[in-house]
Design a protein around this motif. Structure first.
Motif, mmCIF file in Angstrom:
data_model
loop_
_atom_site.group_PDB
_atom_site.id
_atom_site.type_symbol
_atom_site.label_atom_id
_atom_site.label_comp_id
_atom_site.label_asym_id
_atom_site.label_seq_id
_atom_site.Cartn_x
_atom_site.Cartn_y
_atom_site.Cartn_z
ATOM 1 N N ILE A 1 1.010 9.733 -0.816
ATOM 2 C CA ILE A 1 1.730 9.634 -2.086
ATOM 3 C C ILE A 1 3.153 9.147 -1.820
ATOM 4 C CG2 ILE A 1 0.360 11.412 -3.242
ATOM 5 C CD1 ILE A 1 2.521 13.436 -2.679
ATOM 6 N N THR A 2 3.708 8.402 -2.780
ATOM 7 C CA THR A 2 5.035 7.815 -2.617
ATOM 8 C C THR A 2 5.723 7.738 -3.972
ATOM 9 O OG1 THR A 2 4.136 6.399 -0.861
ATOM 10 C CG2 THR A 2 6.324 5.841 -1.689
ATOM 11 N N LEU A 3 6.973 8.138 -4.029
ATOM 12 C CA LEU A 3 7.756 7.988 -5.252
ATOM 13 C C LEU A 3 7.899 6.506 -5.575
ATOM 14 C CD1 LEU A 3 9.438 9.783 -7.280
ATOM 15 C CD2 LEU A 3 11.445 9.084 -5.941
ATOM 16 N N LEU A 4 7.734 6.143 -6.837
ATOM 17 C CA LEU A 4 7.838 4.746 -7.248
ATOM 18 C C LEU A 4 9.171 4.147 -6.826
ATOM 19 C CD1 LEU A 4 6.903 2.231 -8.764
ATOM 20 C CD2 LEU A 4 7.591 3.341 -10.911
ATOM 21 N N ALA A 5 10.253 4.883 -7.006
ATOM 22 C CA ALA A 5 11.573 4.377 -6.627
ATOM 23 C C ALA A 5 11.665 4.118 -5.132
ATOM 24 C CB ALA A 5 12.663 5.356 -7.060
ATOM 25 N N GLY B 1 5.332 8.059 1.398
ATOM 26 C CA GLY B 1 6.339 9.100 1.240
ATOM 27 C C GLY B 1 5.911 10.410 1.864
ATOM 28 N N ASP B 2 4.674 10.821 1.603
ATOM 29 C CA ASP B 2 4.159 12.079 2.136
ATOM 30 C C ASP B 2 2.640 12.014 2.131
ATOM 31 O OD1 ASP B 2 4.223 14.608 3.224
ATOM 32 O OD2 ASP B 2 5.377 15.509 1.584
ATOM 33 N N VAL C 1 0.860 -1.187 0.000
ATOM 34 C CA VAL C 1 0.000 0.000 0.000
ATOM 35 C C VAL C 1 0.894 1.235 0.000
ATOM 36 C CG1 VAL C 1 -1.759 1.290 1.278
ATOM 37 C CG2 VAL C 1 -1.807 -1.222 1.264
ATOM 38 N N ASN C 2 0.843 2.027 -1.073
ATOM 39 C CA ASN C 2 1.725 3.195 -1.167
ATOM 40 C C ASN C 2 1.001 4.472 -1.584
ATOM 41 O OD1 ASN C 2 2.732 1.192 -3.789
ATOM 42 N ND2 ASN C 2 1.620 3.073 -4.270
ATOM 43 N N GLY C 3 -0.321 4.385 -1.824
ATOM 44 C CA GLY C 3 -1.043 5.559 -2.311
ATOM 45 C C GLY C 3 -0.721 5.816 -3.768
ATOM 46 N N LYS D 1 14.557 6.686 3.636
ATOM 47 C CA LYS D 1 14.079 8.068 3.783
ATOM 48 C C LYS D 1 13.372 8.486 2.495
ATOM 49 C CE LYS D 1 16.282 8.380 7.752
ATOM 50 N NZ LYS D 1 15.543 8.390 9.039
ATOM 51 N N PRO D 2 12.062 8.234 2.394
ATOM 52 C CA PRO D 2 11.346 8.594 1.163
ATOM 53 C C PRO D 2 11.306 10.097 0.960
ATOM 54 C CG PRO D 2 9.793 7.968 2.887
ATOM 55 C CD PRO D 2 11.164 7.640 3.405
ATOM 56 N N ILE D 3 11.325 10.502 -0.295
ATOM 57 C CA ILE D 3 11.319 11.923 -0.622
ATOM 58 C C ILE D 3 9.960 12.540 -0.299
ATOM 59 C CG2 ILE D 3 10.543 11.647 -3.032
ATOM 60 C CD1 ILE D 3 12.613 13.821 -3.773
ATOM 61 N N LYS D 4 9.978 13.780 0.190
ATOM 62 C CA LYS D 4 8.754 14.520 0.473
ATOM 63 C C LYS D 4 8.343 15.313 -0.764
ATOM 64 C CE LYS D 4 8.460 13.248 4.799
ATOM 65 N NZ LYS D 4 7.353 12.382 5.268
#
Length: 313
Positions: free
Chosen positions: A188-192, A215-216, A145-147, A297-300
């Motif tokens: 929301i989350t960056l695919l990478a 991610g954010d 689940v990543n949005g 550390k996922p990007i914001k």
């Protein structure tokens, strides 16, 4: 060395997963696809083998999984039809019949399934069918689940394997069409970043039912405000009310160049707008896996825009 099979490996999410897992020296990756992959000008990925599967032939798939010693399967088959859903269920049955295969991650990569109907998204019944099949085959599983993927707001400046489409806000055009009042939170989350999390998750001995990695989280109103601050430009904003959405009166934001047809753009926009307006993409904070992997550390969103989305189209 654990062998990881990725189904739907030629699709946007599947391609990103294969490329990320190829960097892990402790994995052998099998990229599964329906058809023979066309020769590429890019050099082949190390630790990746491409294999064709007939998703209609369960015994043949089970034999292939066993011969290749596939321990875990990640499915990124895009569940847009009953045929695609049946393909994933057949692959689950093949995994259950393979003595080598123990784990299965089904194709979801979006939100937490509601506990009961009505379901806002028409694909949820396909998710349920796959989970029932996984349990029947006694496979260990988790549901990613990543949005929404953050990549979409960096188009056309970001390099991504996803098919370009606008979800609410077209940063490059400085325009937005916001579902509802724009105050519902969206994860929301960056695919990478999701693929980094997935690589870490594969090393875990136990999996939760839902593996939530975010991610954010912001509302569309907050996202527009940050975009205006980052770009220095005022955005043209239109609101699409819930009443309009429920009546299928969908306002389409400016779209990037894409392979989606106009009809598909309308359908995808309407579906995601309903998810946002009904709060489906706002996940409970006590059900997330971020803290299990503090090194990730996922990007914001603000940092993402500063890096990818300052130029105007």
């Amino acid at each position: 060395m654990p062998v990881i099979g990725v189904a739907g490996a030629s699709g946007g999410v599947g391609k990103a997963i294969v490329e990320r897992l190829a960097k892990e020296p402790n994995f052998q990756v099998i990229a599964f696809s329906r058809s023979v992959r066309k020769p590429s000008s890019s050099p082949p990925l190390q630790n990746v083998q491409s294999v064709q599967l007939d998703y209609n032939d369960v015994p043949s798939m089970a034999k292939t999984l066993e011969e290749l010693n596939v321990h875990s399967i990640i499915s990124s088959i895009v569940l847009v039809s009953e045929d695609a859903s049946q393909s994933q269920q057949n692959l689950i049955d093949a995994a259950g019949a393979s003595a080598a295969t123990k784990r299965f991650i089904p194709s979801e990569f979006l939100f937490i399934q509601p506990s009961s109907p009505p379901y806002v998204d028409s694909v949820v019944h396909m998710w349920i069918a796959s989970i029932d099949r996984i349990k029947k085959n006694n496979l260990e599983y988790t549901r990613i689940v990543n949005g929404l993927f953050m990549d979409y707001w960096g188009i056309p400046n970001i390099s991504t394997s996803l098919i370009p489409i606008t979800f609410g806000i077209n940063i490059a055009k400085r325009e937005a069409v916001i579902p509802g009042d724009g105050n519902n939170k969206i994860c929301i989350t960056l695919l990478a970043d999701m693929t980094n999390y997935l690589a870490a998750l594969l090393n875990e001995k136990e999996w939760p039912e839902f593996s939530v990695f975010v991610g954010d989280e912001l509302s569309y109103n907050e996202m527009v405000k940050i975009a205006e601050e980052v770009t220095g430009d005022k955005f043209k904003v239109t609101y699409n009310s819930i009443e309009e959405l429920n009546s299928n009166k969908v306002i389409i934001p400016p779209m990037p160049e894409t392979t989606y047809t106009p009809e598909e753009q309308v359908a995808i926009t309407a579906q995601v707008a309903k998810l946002v307006a009904h709060g489906v993409l706002d996940f409970p904070k006590d059900n997330r896996s971020n803290d299990r992997f503090p090194e990730l550390k996922p990007i914001k969103y603000r940092e993402f825009l500063l890096k990818y989305a300052t130029r105007k189209a």
